[in-house]
Design a protein around this motif. Sequence first.
Motif, PDB file in Angstrom:
ATOM      1  N   ASP A 133       0.814  -1.219   0.000  1.00  2.84           N
ATOM      2  CA  ASP A 133       0.000   0.000   0.000  1.00  2.84           C
ATOM      3  C   ASP A 133       0.848   1.270   0.000  1.00  2.84           C
ATOM      4  O   ASP A 133       0.309   2.372  -0.104  1.00  2.84           O
ATOM      5  N   SER A 146      -3.123  -2.125  -3.743  1.00  4.09           N
ATOM      6  CA  SER A 146      -4.157  -2.726  -2.895  1.00  4.09           C
ATOM      7  C   SER A 146      -4.433  -4.144  -3.379  1.00  4.09           C
ATOM      8  O   SER A 146      -4.041  -4.536  -4.486  1.00  4.09           O
ATOM      9  N   GLN A 171       0.662  -6.401   5.895  1.00  8.60           N
ATOM     10  CA  GLN A 171      -0.189  -5.398   6.548  1.00  8.60           C
ATOM     11  C   GLN A 171      -0.593  -4.328   5.548  1.00  8.60           C
ATOM     12  O   GLN A 171       0.150  -3.421   5.231  1.00  8.60           O
ATOM     13  N   MET A 172      -1.845  -4.464   5.043  1.00  6.84           N
ATOM     14  CA  MET A 172      -2.418  -3.480   4.116  1.00  6.84           C
ATOM     15  C   MET A 172      -3.814  -3.148   4.599  1.00  6.84           C
ATOM     16  O   MET A 172      -4.515  -4.001   5.184  1.00  6.84           O
ATOM     17  N   PRO A 173      -4.263  -1.912   4.381  1.00  4.83           N
ATOM     18  CA  PRO A 173      -5.629  -1.558   4.769  1.00  4.83           C
ATOM     19  C   PRO A 173      -6.635  -2.330   3.913  1.00  4.83           C
ATOM     20  O   PRO A 173      -6.347  -2.727   2.790  1.00  4.83           O
ATOM     21  N   GLY A 174      -7.809  -2.549   4.426  1.00  8.47           N
ATOM     22  CA  GLY A 174      -8.804  -3.326   3.699  1.00  8.47           C
ATOM     23  C   GLY A 174      -8.439  -4.799   3.756  1.00  8.47           C
ATOM     24  O   GLY A 174      -8.266  -5.370   4.834  1.00  8.47           O
ATOM     25  N   ASN A 219      -5.943  -7.671   3.768  1.00  4.42           N
ATOM     26  CA  ASN A 219      -4.507  -7.791   4.015  1.00  4.42           C
ATOM     27  C   ASN A 219      -3.888  -8.882   3.135  1.00  4.42           C
ATOM     28  O   ASN A 219      -4.584  -9.563   2.377  1.00  4.42           O
TER      29      ASN A 219
END
Length: 393
Positions: A14, A38, A59-62, A64
């Motif tokens: 991200d 993403s 670790q990514m938003p929305g 993972n």
Amino acid sequence: MLSEIKAKLLIVDDLPENLLALEALIKREDRQVYKALSADEALSLLLEHEFAMAILDVQMPGMNGFELAEMMRGTEKTKSIPIVFVSAAGRELNYAFKGYESGAVDFLHKPLDIHAVKSKVNVFVDLYRQRKAMKQQVEELERSRQEQEALLRELKSTQNELEHAIRMRDDFMSIVSHEVRTPLNGLILETQLRKLHLAKDNASAFTMDKLKAMVDRDERQIQSLIRLIEDMLDVSRIRTGKLSIRTSPFDLSELVVNLVESYAAQIAAAESVVTLHASEPVIGVWDEFRIEQVVANLLTNALRYGAHKPIQVRVYSEGSEARVEVKDQGIGISAENQKRIFQQFERVSASHAVSGLGLGLFISDQIVAAHGGTISVESEEGCGSLFRVSLPL
């Protein structure tokens, strides 16, 4: 060569700066790197391209990295792509277990070890290229196997055709020998008999009536030889595309009437009766000599196979076509034989000893086709046959 197989690599993070840094580490001329910020972007790229490997940030938003890996493992197109996770969470054992359960084949830990990144990517790229090369080899082997099978089938078919041609040649030579010998034997016997009478000064053997009978017999034998030769010449003309068709207007009914009258001796010899229905003129533009040849072939066959029973000949027009029908009540033709009787050197049945080279229907079919017409047969074994010639007027 393996180096000619271009590898596509997918990196997902991200943070754009992480993507650029990782791309700089793994990019080479023989590789193509695709970047996604993403999981959604990554899924779109995964459906569009075939990747040698995927490097996913955990670790990514929305969605993972673990969730994205699970989705990849559940999709047929992407389930075999090797996944390497990038994590800043350290080397905790439980964390690694979760990654492997999601489908990871390896882990990279931040801060990234440049040598480790390059080495691992090289390993997976090499494995991908080897799989691709092996797949190509398997496909080529399969293509080669199919080509060889097709070639074997073709060779087998050619062999069968050659064997059939040899049998046809042998049968044809046997038939020709027999057919030519029959009239020649008659002429030889007649000549020897006359020489014997001459040697004995037997003038009574050469009265006008007896001379006329001799000449008639000679003429029949000579005509038989001429017909054999003409049939073989016609086959040669057909094969070389030189069968000549010279058209002019004439009355088909009149031609058939005259032909049947000229066959009076053959009809009597076959112990048969021919009923002719040709009351109306049927005028068309055809080759008179060739059409007479067709009808003569059909009438000759009817006399040969008609079992001494009555024969019906009909000439009429229907719509834009002229029709000639020859119907006998003889041995008939089986459905299987109906498919082959219009081929060269084919006769109704080997079990019926009749004369002829088996060329008449083949030549007739070619002549009718050259006029734009058709020749057909309706028959059942033991119930006679109806041959119908249809010619455009």
